[in-house]
Design a protein around this motif. Structure first.
Motif, PDB file in Angstrom:
ATOM      1  N   ILE A   1      29.708   5.991  37.017  1.00 24.36           N
ATOM      2  CA  ILE A   1      28.372   6.587  37.043  1.00 24.36           C
ATOM      3  C   ILE A   1      27.386   5.435  36.974  1.00 24.36           C
ATOM      4  CG2 ILE A   1      26.751   8.131  35.877  1.00 24.36           C
ATOM      5  CD1 ILE A   1      29.146   9.612  34.706  1.00 24.36           C
ATOM      6  N   VAL A   2      26.524   5.290  37.977  1.00 29.49           N
ATOM      7  CA  VAL A   2      25.712   4.080  38.099  1.00 29.49           C
ATOM      8  C   VAL A   2      24.342   4.418  38.659  1.00 29.49           C
ATOM      9  CG1 VAL A   2      26.677   3.589  40.382  1.00 29.49           C
ATOM     10  CG2 VAL A   2      25.731   1.725  39.036  1.00 29.49           C
ATOM     11  N   ALA A   3      23.331   3.651  38.229  1.00 31.99           N
ATOM     12  CA  ALA A   3      21.964   3.835  38.709  1.00 31.99           C
ATOM     13  C   ALA A   3      21.314   2.473  38.915  1.00 31.99           C
ATOM     14  CB  ALA A   3      21.149   4.661  37.721  1.00 31.99           C
ATOM     15  N   PRO A   4      20.412   2.343  39.898  1.00 36.72           N
ATOM     16  CA  PRO A   4      19.730   1.070  40.139  1.00 36.72           C
ATOM     17  C   PRO A   4      18.555   0.876  39.187  1.00 36.72           C
ATOM     18  CG  PRO A   4      18.981   2.666  41.732  1.00 36.72           C
ATOM     19  CD  PRO A   4      20.030   3.358  40.896  1.00 36.72           C
TER      20      PRO A   4
ATOM     21  N   GLU B   1      35.161  22.657  33.046  1.00 37.15           N
ATOM     22  CA  GLU B   1      34.543  22.313  31.763  1.00 37.15           C
ATOM     23  C   GLU B   1      35.590  22.247  30.655  1.00 37.15           C
ATOM     24  OE1 GLU B   1      31.383  25.122  31.234  1.00 37.15           O
ATOM     25  OE2 GLU B   1      29.984  23.964  32.484  1.00 37.15           O
ATOM     26  N   SER B   2      36.574  23.139  30.691  1.00 35.37           N
ATOM     27  CA  SER B   2      37.645  23.085  29.699  1.00 35.37           C
ATOM     28  C   SER B   2      38.478  21.821  29.877  1.00 35.37           C
ATOM     29  CB  SER B   2      38.528  24.327  29.827  1.00 35.37           C
ATOM     30  OG  SER B   2      39.609  24.271  28.907  1.00 35.37           O
ATOM     31  N   TYR B   3      38.758  21.470  31.114  1.00 35.60           N
ATOM     32  CA  TYR B   3      39.523  20.245  31.385  1.00 35.60           C
ATOM     33  C   TYR B   3      38.762  19.010  30.925  1.00 35.60           C
ATOM     34  CZ  TYR B   3      40.894  16.167  34.089  1.00 35.60           C
ATOM     35  OH  TYR B   3      41.225  14.884  34.457  1.00 35.60           O
TER      36      TYR B   3
ATOM     37  N   LEU C   1      27.449  21.194  38.164  1.00 27.34           N
ATOM     38  CA  LEU C   1      27.190  20.471  36.917  1.00 27.34           C
ATOM     39  C   LEU C   1      25.779  20.748  36.415  1.00 27.34           C
ATOM     40  CD1 LEU C   1      28.117  18.348  34.818  1.00 27.34           C
ATOM     41  CD2 LEU C   1      27.179  16.598  36.345  1.00 27.34           C
ATOM     42  N   GLU C   2      25.675  21.139  35.174  1.00 24.67           N
ATOM     43  CA  GLU C   2      24.381  21.376  34.538  1.00 24.67           C
ATOM     44  C   GLU C   2      24.061  20.192  33.636  1.00 24.67           C
ATOM     45  OE1 GLU C   2      24.574  25.095  32.503  1.00 24.67           O
ATOM     46  OE2 GLU C   2      24.711  26.274  34.357  1.00 24.67           O
ATOM     47  N   ILE C   3      23.040  19.430  34.023  1.00 22.68           N
ATOM     48  CA  ILE C   3      22.662  18.224  33.290  1.00 22.68           C
ATOM     49  C   ILE C   3      21.427  18.514  32.462  1.00 22.68           C
ATOM     50  CG2 ILE C   3      21.913  15.826  33.504  1.00 22.68           C
ATOM     51  CD1 ILE C   3      23.438  15.716  36.138  1.00 22.68           C
ATOM     52  N   GLY C   4      21.554  18.352  31.165  1.00 20.18           N
ATOM     53  CA  GLY C   4      20.415  18.597  30.282  1.00 20.18           C
ATOM     54  C   GLY C   4      19.673  17.315  29.962  1.00 20.18           C
TER      55      GLY C   4
ATOM     56  N   ILE D   1      32.069   3.041  33.367  1.00 21.96           N
ATOM     57  CA  ILE D   1      33.333   3.354  34.023  1.00 21.96           C
ATOM     58  C   ILE D   1      34.243   4.010  33.001  1.00 21.96           C
ATOM     59  CG2 ILE D   1      35.367   2.423  35.188  1.00 21.96           C
ATOM     60  CD1 ILE D   1      33.657   0.024  35.959  1.00 21.96           C
ATOM     61  N   GLY D   2      34.871   5.097  33.410  1.00 20.57           N
ATOM     62  CA  GLY D   2      35.788   5.779  32.517  1.00 20.57           C
ATOM     63  C   GLY D   2      36.752   6.635  33.301  1.00 20.57           C
ATOM     64  N   PRO D   3      37.537   7.447  32.622  1.00 18.19           N
ATOM     65  CA  PRO D   3      38.476   8.333  33.320  1.00 18.19           C
ATOM     66  C   PRO D   3      37.708   9.392  34.112  1.00 18.19           C
ATOM     67  CG  PRO D   3      38.346   8.895  30.995  1.00 18.19           C
ATOM     68  CD  PRO D   3      37.571   7.621  31.166  1.00 18.19           C
ATOM     69  N   THR D   4      38.376  10.054  35.052  1.00 19.02           N
ATOM     70  CA  THR D   4      37.697  11.061  35.852  1.00 19.02           C
ATOM     71  C   THR D   4      37.229  12.245  35.009  1.00 19.02           C
ATOM     72  OG1 THR D   4      39.846  12.016  36.427  1.00 19.02           O
ATOM     73  CG2 THR D   4      38.863  10.490  38.002  1.00 19.02           C
ATOM     74  N   ARG D   5      37.807  12.430  33.821  1.00 24.07           N
ATOM     75  CA  ARG D   5      37.340  13.522  32.965  1.00 24.07           C
ATOM     76  C   ARG D   5      36.242  13.051  32.005  1.00 24.07           C
ATOM     77  NH1 ARG D   5      40.188  13.452  27.740  1.00 24.07           N
ATOM     78  NH2 ARG D   5      38.964  15.329  27.352  1.00 24.07           N
ATOM     79  N   ILE D   6      35.432  12.137  32.483  1.00 24.97           N
ATOM     80  CA  ILE D   6      34.290  11.629  31.736  1.00 24.97           C
ATOM     81  C   ILE D   6      33.296  12.765  31.491  1.00 24.97           C
ATOM     82  CG2 ILE D   6      32.887  11.014  33.753  1.00 24.97           C
ATOM     83  CD1 ILE D   6      32.308   8.335  32.442  1.00 24.97           C
ATOM     84  N   ASN D   7      32.482  12.643  30.459  1.00 26.26           N
ATOM     85  CA  ASN D   7      31.493  13.677  30.133  1.00 26.26           C
ATOM     86  C   ASN D   7      30.257  13.494  31.018  1.00 26.26           C
ATOM     87  OD1 ASN D   7      29.623  15.414  29.006  1.00 26.26           O
ATOM     88  ND2 ASN D   7      30.192  14.962  26.892  1.00 26.26           N
ATOM     89  N   TYR D   8      30.349  14.002  32.257  1.00 27.33           N
ATOM     90  CA  TYR D   8      29.297  13.785  33.244  1.00 27.33           C
ATOM     91  C   TYR D   8      27.953  14.317  32.763  1.00 27.33           C
ATOM     92  CZ  TYR D   8      33.233  12.887  36.389  1.00 27.33           C
ATOM     93  OH  TYR D   8      34.370  12.375  36.966  1.00 27.33           O
TER      94      TYR D   8
END
Length: 359
Positions: free
Chosen positions: A315-318, A31-33, A95-98, A333-340
């Motif tokens: 990150i993609v959805a149908p 999370e810090s990264y 990962l905690e998704i709100g 599409i973004g860097p691997t440190r995207i805000n998932y």
């Protein structure tokens, strides 16, 4: 599933035995990264842990995490960064998704569903632009092939016996085809053919132009000289005879990918990603993987060969049509440190909203 994905799943299954302390330290590190992009040290982690641990104890745990392949130590820093395996473990298990914020929800609804005016193409383009703006990444949508309306047609001589047909659509898309022309064709014939098509068929779809030219061959030959009529006929035929693509790709917000890039190696990776975005067939194939099931899918770095060098995440959805058939996919599409945590529900909600609009 490819061998890389299978091997990764095998390794991830072995990480389920991590104790709670190790999981919490790893969560804080990732999370810090994701927030800073910088290597994370034991002192930083000790300040945010819900338990009391000395930096020495945390370093011991980090050494164990490194031996499992979840984190690594850059040679320029004493801190640690998550590996792609570590990011996958975090995304799948920690990962905690709100819920979406009210601001994000309102922005999505206003931009995507806020007008009755638009064609499917307009809605998809707006959705792509909206996702790019909210995520500060590149927004992408793959959709059924849209029969674009032509804004401008141009013919350019290449070499004896060959010319390039350039089609510019109303949404700014540019597509090219190489065609055969009679030897010794004067440049004036190419200009006259383009002028004829632009005056007669502007704002028509390519299908409409093809049908009209096919029905008006004799009129065409009376209004134009023989060589010019041949250019018109063969230029349009070159598109009619081309193998049609079943899908079209819309990309918006490429500029977001180069924002806040300081290191030269990071800039080079972004350049490779921009090249990837131009490889439409590979990108369409990748987004098509989202059409194989329900819900949001996340591809991280080298999990897919298209991003193996640029180190990017998708990150993609149908989304569905009225018959509940999956017809396309959208995402960012973004860097691997995207805000998932923020972007996953954003993509999911946009896909579900788009499906309702198409129902």
């Amino acid at each position: 599933m490819d061998r890389l994905g299978s091997a990764m799943n095998d390794r991830l299954s072995g990480l389920a035995d991590l104790d709670q302390r190790s999981r919490e330290i790893f969560r804080q590190l990732v999370e810090s990264y994701l927030e800073t992009g910088a290597p994370v040290g034991s002192r930083t982690i000790s300040k945010s842990l819900p338990m009391t641990l000395s930096p020495a104890s945390i370093r011991n745990v980090m050494a164990d995490l490194e031996s499992t392949g979840l984190i690594f130590s850059p040679h320029t820093s004493a801190g640690r960064l998550p590996t792609e395996l570590g990011l996958r473990f975090f995304v799948d298990g920690l990962l905690e998704i709100g819920d979406l914020s009210e601001g994000d929800r309102s922005a999505i609804e206003t931009r995507v569903a806020g007008s009755n005016r638009r064609s499917l193409e307009d809605v998809l383009t707006e959705a792509t632009q909206m996702l790019s703006g909210l995520s500060h990444c590149a927004g992408v949508v793959v959709a059924p092939k849209i029969n674009m309306r032509i804004k401008h047609i141009e013919f350019v001589a290449l070499e004896p016996g060959r010319a390039l047909v350039i089609l510019v659509s109303e949404d700014g898309t540019v597509e090219n085809r190489v065609m055969t022309v009679p030897p010794g064709l004067p440049p004036a014939a190419l200009t006259a053919a383009a002028n004829f098509l632009n005056v007669r068929f502007q704002h028509k779809t390519l299908d409409e132009i093809q049908n009209a030219v096919g029905q008006e061959i004799e009129t065409l030959k009376r209004e134009l000289d023989e060589l010019t009529a041949t250019v018109v006929e063969q230029g349009i035929a070159s598109w009619a005879g081309a193998e049609p693509e079943e899908k079209t790709l819309i990309v918006r917000g490429r500029g977001h990918l180069i924002e806040n890039v300081d290191a030269l190696d990071d800039l080079e990776r972004i350049r490779m990603l921009l090249d990837d975005l131009e490889t439409k067939k590979d990108m369409i194939r990748l987004l098509g993987l989202a059409e194989e099931g329900q819900g949001v899918k996340i591809f991280i770095g080298s999990e897919n060969k298209l991003f193996s060098l640029s180190g990017s995440s998708l990150i993609v959805a149908p989304y569905h049509n009225a018959e509940q058939h999956i017809v396309g996919a959208l995402g960012v599409i973004g860097p691997t440190r995207i805000n998932y945590a923020r972007i996953v529900p954003m993509v999911d909600y946009t896909a579900r909203l788009l499906s309702r609009l198409l129902s």
